[in-house]
Design an enzyme around this catalytic site. Structure first.
Site, PDB file in Angstrom:
ATOM      1  N   TYR A   1       0.872  -1.166   0.000  1.00 56.06           N
ATOM      2  CA  TYR A   1       0.000   0.000   0.000  1.00 56.06           C
ATOM      3  C   TYR A   1       0.921   1.231   0.000  1.00 56.06           C
ATOM      4  O   TYR A   1       1.862   1.314   0.787  1.00 56.06           O
ATOM      5  CB  TYR A   1      -0.879   0.016   1.256  1.00 56.06           C
ATOM      6  CG  TYR A   1      -1.720   1.260   1.380  1.00 56.06           C
ATOM      7  CD1 TYR A   1      -1.211   2.421   1.965  1.00 56.06           C
ATOM      8  CD2 TYR A   1      -3.014   1.304   0.866  1.00 56.06           C
ATOM      9  CE1 TYR A   1      -1.968   3.572   2.048  1.00 56.06           C
ATOM     10  CE2 TYR A   1      -3.774   2.451   0.947  1.00 56.06           C
ATOM     11  CZ  TYR A   1      -3.245   3.580   1.540  1.00 56.06           C
ATOM     12  OH  TYR A   1      -3.996   4.723   1.608  1.00 56.06           O
TER      13      TYR A   1
ATOM     14  N   GLU B   1      -3.033   7.469  -4.308  1.00 56.18           N
ATOM     15  CA  GLU B   1      -2.906   6.180  -3.625  1.00 56.18           C
ATOM     16  C   GLU B   1      -2.738   5.048  -4.622  1.00 56.18           C
ATOM     17  O   GLU B   1      -3.440   4.976  -5.637  1.00 56.18           O
ATOM     18  CB  GLU B   1      -4.162   5.943  -2.789  1.00 56.18           C
ATOM     19  CG  GLU B   1      -4.200   4.622  -2.045  1.00 56.18           C
ATOM     20  CD  GLU B   1      -5.573   4.367  -1.414  1.00 56.18           C
ATOM     21  OE1 GLU B   1      -5.776   4.752  -0.250  1.00 56.18           O
ATOM     22  OE2 GLU B   1      -6.428   3.773  -2.107  1.00 56.18           O
TER      23      GLU B   1
END
Lengths: 346, 283
Positions: free
Chosen positions: A100, A160
């Site tokens: 992530y 992201e």
């Protein structure tokens, strides 16, 4: 404003963040063609929401029949008020590791990273303030450096990648979530209204209004997010049909558009207008209310800049305005609704 | 208080519609405005005030900025360079990256996206509807502009009145926080109590509660957004950054340690009067 996945992927490619080969498709034929050219295909609905996987909007087709079947199921389906018109088709990759990685703002820009994938555990994610240097990453440093450049140049408030995967062929961004600062849209070529669901939400965005649909039957309109939330909180047992903030300095046209959105909502039975004007002008609001020609009962509170003029205009048009919010609420509670009338007859 | 009665104030963006309109309002209230700035308009007059091209052509203690979003960050930088101590940024719509790049330690920056500040009976910087602010003993610090007016109205109607009020601004990143500004109410003799108006989202309220200690006057906190739809856009990143803060519950929990929580804004005067009149004698 949140970008759709394919738009985010295009930005990744622009900033040389590796992404797997993929295309935008808007027909079953295009999806099947992709399968025929490339083999097993991952099909992902392009919608401005998360939770696609759980909703069956992300599928891997391992043969032609599946490519046809999944494309038919996903394209044209409804999800949270939006019709899925496009899918992203791409080559599925075998991930050895999933990360992530995101850059966003706290009071200053921060980079956050850790193990990624479908279930991200916040307590495993590290957060670093970006003060000149970017911290050392467990994957090639260029990726975070390029993401940082993207974040700054594209006026992102969030950039992201989840997951960023390690494969035998290198690292790839398999999904993108990019939110562009609404205040900076003027210097980027994006169309805001494309990115929201629902007709009312689209109209609201185009009119520069903050609108969120809720479940109740009282339409609520106010100026300023704080005052709007306060008005909702003051409703007590009455249920709001929406949150609608007309912002500061609204013109009569903007006010009329806002009211029409509320008036045309079949759920709405009564409308509460809560205005305390600083930069806003009450006479402008009054003009907008009159122009909107609402069919539903209005309960109006006007206070602040030009409130006398605004109230006069409304009275001339046969509408009442109260100087206090509690008074307007009380008047609304006293007015019987259709439901009350039905109950009274029974 | 920040910006004393006689402090010299300039208006940046004075020749625009908003700049013009609110300059008149500020002048009517007695604010000591000495001039304004709009690039290219030197020599003009607005409400008899001289207009200049650049901030450094004037000497002033404070500036109020009505410059549109795309240019406002530049206007702030210019004011800071010219040595202006207090800059009230009314502008809504400054790109986040532009504002985040400003070194906010060089001046007291209020806002952006604020209606400004008012020292009741002395001066007003911004666009606050001062008719609803009766002079009195309660200070207000608010994230929301229009809700600040509502609170002032409630206090004024109850004859408690307002000493000073500051809109800290509605944007996610602001120049001065609750924590930065509350001390000015500590020193102000007129202020006997402080009302904080916060809302869901961000951690400004939690930050204040964590770091404020030894504040000698009673604080009252009104937090809105209990029934508002939760912010879901930020997803994982939001959860990671906020770590459970930012919710209504989180704010109430932290603020209850340093203040009285106000459930009903219209019951605020009764709460304040009770606190200020001191503990009841035992029966």
């Amino acid at each position: 404003m949140q970008l759709l996945e394919y738009e985010g992927m295009a930005l990744f490619r622009k900033y040389r963040i590796p992404t797997p080969f993929g295309l935008l498709a808007d027909s079953v034929e295009a999806v099947v063609q992709f399968y025929e050219s490339n083999g097993p295909t991952i099909i992902k609905a392009q919608v401005p929401f998360g939770g696609r996987g759980h909703a069956g909007l992300v599928k891997i087709a391992r043969n032609k029949r599946e490519a046809q079947k999944f494309a038919k199921e996903i394209l044209g389906s409804m999800y949270k008020g939006t019709v899925v018109r496009q899918v992203w088709v791409s080559i599925p990759l075998e991930a050895e590791k999933e990360y992530y990685l995101a850059i966003t703002f706290e009071d200053r820009p921060v980079v956050i990273f850790g193990p990624g994938g479908v279930d991200v555990k916040p307590y495993l994610i590290k957060k670093y303030e970006i003060n000149g240097e970017l911290p050392e990453m467990p994957f090639p440093q260029e990726i975070v450096e390029q993401l940082w450049t993207l974040f700054q140049r594209e006026d992102a408030t969030l950039a992201e990648i989840n997951p960023l995967v390690k494969t035998k062929d290198g690292y790839f961004a398999l999904d993108s979530k990019i939110i562009i600062d609404d205040y900076a849209l003027f210097r980027h070529a994006v169309e805001p209204s494309v990115h929201v669901a629902g007709k009312a939400e689209q109209e609201a965005i185009e009119a520069g209004l903050q609108y969120v649909a809720l479940d109740g039957n009282i339409g609520v309109m106010a100026n300023g997010a704080g005052l709007t939330m306060h008005t909702l909180d003051c409703l007590g047992d009455l249920k709001p049909a929406n949150f609608l903030d007309i912002g500061g300095g609204a013109s009569p046209e903007k006010v009329a558009k806002a009211l029409r959105i509320l008036d045309s909502n079949p759920q709405v039975e009564r409308i509460l207008i809560s205005i305390f004007a600083g930069i806003t002008k009450c006479d402008e609001v009054a003009k907008g209310i009159i122009d909107a020609r609402c069919t539903k009962p209005l309960f109006i509170r006007l206070a602040g800049t030009n409130d006398e003029q605004g109230t006069k205009l409304l009275r001339r048009a046969g509408l009442d305005a109260y100087p206090g919010l509690q008074q307007a609420l009380e008047a609304m509670r006293q007015t019987p609704t259709k439901q009350d009338a039905v109950e009274a007859m029974e | 208080m920040i910006v004393s009665k006689g402090d010299r104030v300039i208006v940046q963006g004075i020749t625009g519609d908003e700049g013009r309109f609110y300059t008149k309002r500020m002048l009517d209230y007695g604010t000591n405005i000495v001039g304004g700035v709009t690039p290219g308009k030197r020599g003009c007059r607005v409400h008899k005030l001289p207009v200049f091209n650049r901030v450094d052509e004037l000497e002033a203690d404070a500036s109020v900025i009505f410059v549109p979003g795309p240019e406002a960050a530049q206007a702030i930088q210019e004011a800071m360079k010219a040595g202006i101590d207090t800059i009230v940024v009314v502008t809504e719509g400054i790109p986040l990256h532009d504002f985040a790049a400003i070194d906010t330690s060089k001046a007291t920056i209020i806002g952006p996206n604020t209606p400004g500040l008012i020292n009741v009976g002395e001066n007003m910087l911004g666009l606050i509807p001062y008719e609803h602010f009766k002079p009195g003993k309660v200070g207000i610090l608010s994230r929301s502009g229009t809700l600040m007016y509502e609170a002032a109205d409630v206090l004024s109607k109850a004859n408690l009145g307002v000493s000073s009020a500051i809109g800290i601004g509605g944007d996610p990143i602001i120049g001065s926080d609750f924590f930065d500004l509350i001390r000015s109410f500590e020193e102000d003799e007129r202020t006997e109590a402080v009302v904080l108006i916060g809302e869901i989202g961000g951690t400004k309220e939690e930050h204040l509660a964590k770091y404020l200690s030894g504040f000698p006057k009673p604080i009252f906190s009104y937090i809105v957004g209990k029934h508002a739809p939760p912010e879901r856009r930020m997803g994982h990143a939001g959860a990671i950054i906020s770590q459970g803060q930012g919710t209504y519950a989180s704010k109430i929990e932290s603020l209850s340690k340093i203040s009285t929580i106000v459930e009903d804004l219209y019951g605020l005067p009764a709460l304040i009067n009770e606190k200020l009149s001191g503990p009841r004698p035992d029966k």
